[in-house]
Design a protein around this motif. Structure first.
Motif, PDB file in Angstrom:
ATOM      1  N   MET A   1       0.829  -1.191   0.000  1.00 23.12           N
ATOM      2  CA  MET A   1       0.000   0.000   0.000  1.00 23.12           C
ATOM      3  C   MET A   1       0.871   1.250   0.000  1.00 23.12           C
ATOM      4  N   THR A   2       0.359   2.283  -0.616  1.00 24.50           N
ATOM      5  CA  THR A   2       1.050   3.568  -0.619  1.00 24.50           C
ATOM      6  C   THR A   2       0.867   4.241   0.739  1.00 24.50           C
ATOM      7  N   ILE A   3       1.585   5.330   0.927  1.00 19.91           N
ATOM      8  CA  ILE A   3       1.437   6.103   2.161  1.00 19.91           C
ATOM      9  C   ILE A   3       0.009   6.631   2.276  1.00 19.91           C
ATOM     10  N   ALA A   4      -0.574   7.066   1.158  1.00 19.52           N
ATOM     11  CA  ALA A   4      -1.954   7.576   1.185  1.00 19.52           C
ATOM     12  C   ALA A   4      -2.939   6.485   1.583  1.00 19.52           C
ATOM     13  N   GLU A   5      -2.782   5.274   1.045  1.00 15.53           N
ATOM     14  CA  GLU A   5      -3.669   4.165   1.406  1.00 15.53           C
ATOM     15  C   GLU A   5      -3.508   3.794   2.878  1.00 15.53           C
ATOM     16  N   THR A   6      -2.271   3.786   3.335  1.00 13.16           N
ATOM     17  CA  THR A   6      -1.988   3.461   4.729  1.00 13.16           C
ATOM     18  C   THR A   6      -2.609   4.504   5.652  1.00 13.16           C
ATOM     19  N   ALA A   7      -2.471   5.776   5.294  1.00 13.16           N
ATOM     20  CA  ALA A   7      -3.062   6.853   6.095  1.00 13.16           C
ATOM     21  C   ALA A   7      -4.579   6.702   6.165  1.00 13.16           C
ATOM     22  N   ALA A   8      -5.197   6.353   5.054  1.00 10.82           N
ATOM     23  CA  ALA A   8      -6.648   6.174   5.033  1.00 10.82           C
ATOM     24  C   ALA A   8      -7.064   5.022   5.944  1.00 10.82           C
ATOM     25  N   ARG A   9      -6.309   3.923   5.920  1.00  8.90           N
ATOM     26  CA  ARG A   9      -6.647   2.775   6.777  1.00  8.90           C
ATOM     27  C   ARG A   9      -6.472   3.111   8.254  1.00  8.90           C
ATOM     28  N   LEU A  10      -5.485   3.957   8.569  1.00  2.91           N
ATOM     29  CA  LEU A  10      -5.248   4.351   9.961  1.00  2.91           C
ATOM     30  C   LEU A  10      -6.125   5.516  10.398  1.00  2.91           C
ATOM     31  N   GLY A  11      -6.774   6.178   9.444  1.00  2.00           N
ATOM     32  CA  GLY A  11      -7.593   7.333   9.780  1.00  2.00           C
ATOM     33  C   GLY A  11      -6.763   8.521  10.214  1.00  2.00           C
TER      34      GLY A  11
ATOM     35  N   ARG B   1       8.835   3.344  13.437  1.00  2.00           N
ATOM     36  CA  ARG B   1       7.678   2.679  14.078  1.00  2.00           C
ATOM     37  C   ARG B   1       6.916   1.803  13.097  1.00  2.00           C
ATOM     38  N   LEU B   2       6.948   2.174  11.821  1.00  2.00           N
ATOM     39  CA  LEU B   2       6.234   1.427  10.782  1.00  2.00           C
ATOM     40  C   LEU B   2       7.237   1.103   9.687  1.00  2.00           C
ATOM     41  N   ARG B   3       7.380  -0.197   9.394  1.00  2.00           N
ATOM     42  CA  ARG B   3       8.372  -0.622   8.396  1.00  2.00           C
ATOM     43  C   ARG B   3       7.814  -0.476   6.988  1.00  2.00           C
ATOM     44  N   PHE B   4       8.717  -0.341   6.041  1.00  2.00           N
ATOM     45  CA  PHE B   4       8.323  -0.157   4.647  1.00  2.00           C
ATOM     46  C   PHE B   4       9.382  -0.745   3.732  1.00  2.00           C
TER      47      PHE B   4
ATOM     48  N   PHE C   1       1.217  -3.684  13.066  1.00  2.00           N
ATOM     49  CA  PHE C   1       1.377  -2.404  13.749  1.00  2.00           C
ATOM     50  C   PHE C   1       0.109  -2.059  14.526  1.00  2.00           C
ATOM     51  N   ILE C   2      -1.039  -2.244  13.900  1.00  2.00           N
ATOM     52  CA  ILE C   2      -2.318  -1.954  14.559  1.00  2.00           C
ATOM     53  C   ILE C   2      -2.511  -2.872  15.760  1.00  2.00           C
ATOM     54  N   ARG C   3      -2.203  -4.166  15.604  1.00  2.00           N
ATOM     55  CA  ARG C   3      -2.318  -5.105  16.729  1.00  2.00           C
ATOM     56  C   ARG C   3      -1.428  -4.675  17.891  1.00  2.00           C
ATOM     57  N   GLN C   4      -0.204  -4.240  17.561  1.00  2.00           N
ATOM     58  CA  GLN C   4       0.724  -3.796  18.604  1.00  2.00           C
ATOM     59  C   GLN C   4       0.144  -2.595  19.350  1.00  2.00           C
ATOM     60  N   LEU C   5      -0.439  -1.658  18.639  1.00  2.00           N
ATOM     61  CA  LEU C   5      -1.054  -0.493  19.286  1.00  2.00           C
ATOM     62  C   LEU C   5      -2.208  -0.916  20.186  1.00  2.00           C
ATOM     63  N   GLU C   6      -3.030  -1.846  19.708  1.00  2.00           N
ATOM     64  CA  GLU C   6      -4.168  -2.321  20.492  1.00  2.00           C
ATOM     65  C   GLU C   6      -3.711  -3.023  21.763  1.00  2.00           C
ATOM     66  N   GLU C   7      -2.695  -3.862  21.643  1.00  2.00           N
ATOM     67  CA  GLU C   7      -2.230  -4.643  22.786  1.00  2.00           C
ATOM     68  C   GLU C   7      -1.496  -3.794  23.816  1.00  2.00           C
ATOM     69  N   SER C   8      -0.739  -2.815  23.343  1.00  2.00           N
ATOM     70  CA  SER C   8       0.073  -2.016  24.259  1.00  2.00           C
ATOM     71  C   SER C   8      -0.657  -0.783  24.793  1.00  2.00           C
ATOM     72  N   GLY C   9      -1.685  -0.355  24.078  1.00  2.00           N
ATOM     73  CA  GLY C   9      -2.376   0.867  24.467  1.00  2.00           C
ATOM     74  C   GLY C   9      -1.584   2.121  24.156  1.00  2.00           C
ATOM     75  N   GLU C  10      -0.495   1.961  23.375  1.00  2.00           N
ATOM     76  CA  GLU C  10       0.343   3.111  23.014  1.00  2.00           C
ATOM     77  C   GLU C  10      -0.378   4.027  22.042  1.00  2.00           C
TER      78      GLU C  10
ATOM     79  N   TYR D   1       0.182  -6.757   5.708  1.00  2.00           N
ATOM     80  CA  TYR D   1       0.563  -7.579   6.858  1.00  2.00           C
ATOM     81  C   TYR D   1       1.274  -6.727   7.916  1.00  2.00           C
ATOM     82  N   THR D   2       2.235  -5.900   7.479  1.00  2.00           N
ATOM     83  CA  THR D   2       2.977  -5.035   8.395  1.00  2.00           C
ATOM     84  C   THR D   2       2.053  -4.034   9.073  1.00  2.00           C
ATOM     85  N   LEU D   3       1.140  -3.462   8.311  1.00  2.00           N
ATOM     86  CA  LEU D   3       0.199  -2.497   8.886  1.00  2.00           C
ATOM     87  C   LEU D   3      -0.702  -3.170   9.916  1.00  2.00           C
ATOM     88  N   ASN D   4      -1.196  -4.356   9.605  1.00  2.00           N
ATOM     89  CA  ASN D   4      -2.050  -5.067  10.556  1.00  2.00           C
ATOM     90  C   ASN D   4      -1.288  -5.410  11.834  1.00  2.00           C
TER      91      ASN D   4
END
Length: 86
Positions: free
Chosen positions: A27-37, A51-54, A71-80, A66-69
């Motif tokens: 995904m491009t940076i724009a697509e990634t930004a859209a998925r992350l809101g 923080r996010l690999r590319f 990253f999201i899981r890590q944020l959910e689990e850590s509360g960061e 896969y990498t984005l998912n």
């Protein structure tokens, strides 16, 4: 929740058709930004601070789904927060 090959095989056995697995889609940076809101600038900062690999294709930075998912899981689990630390 299984969203990998096992899930695709189960769907195939139920429906009789193959479901494409796009877990490694780039995904491009724009697509990634859209998925992350968030903004493209914030995604750029997450890439810059590591923080996010590319991967790079020429001058374009691409993030795997896969990498984005992960990253999201890590944020959910850590509360960061989705910020660069340091």
């Amino acid at each position: 929740m299984d969203t990998g090959r096992g899930a695709a095989r189960r769907i195939e056995s139920i429906t009789g058709r193959i479901v494409p697995d796009d877990a490694n889609r780039l995904m491009t940076i724009a697509e990634t930004a859209a998925r992350l809101g968030t903004s493209r600038a914030r995604v750029g900062k997450l890439l810059a601070c590591g923080r996010l690999r590319f991967i790079k294709k020429g001058s374009v930075k691409l993030i795997s789904k896969y990498t984005l998912n992960a990253f999201i899981r890590q944020l959910e689990e850590s509360g960061e927060d989705m910020e660069c630390i340091g």
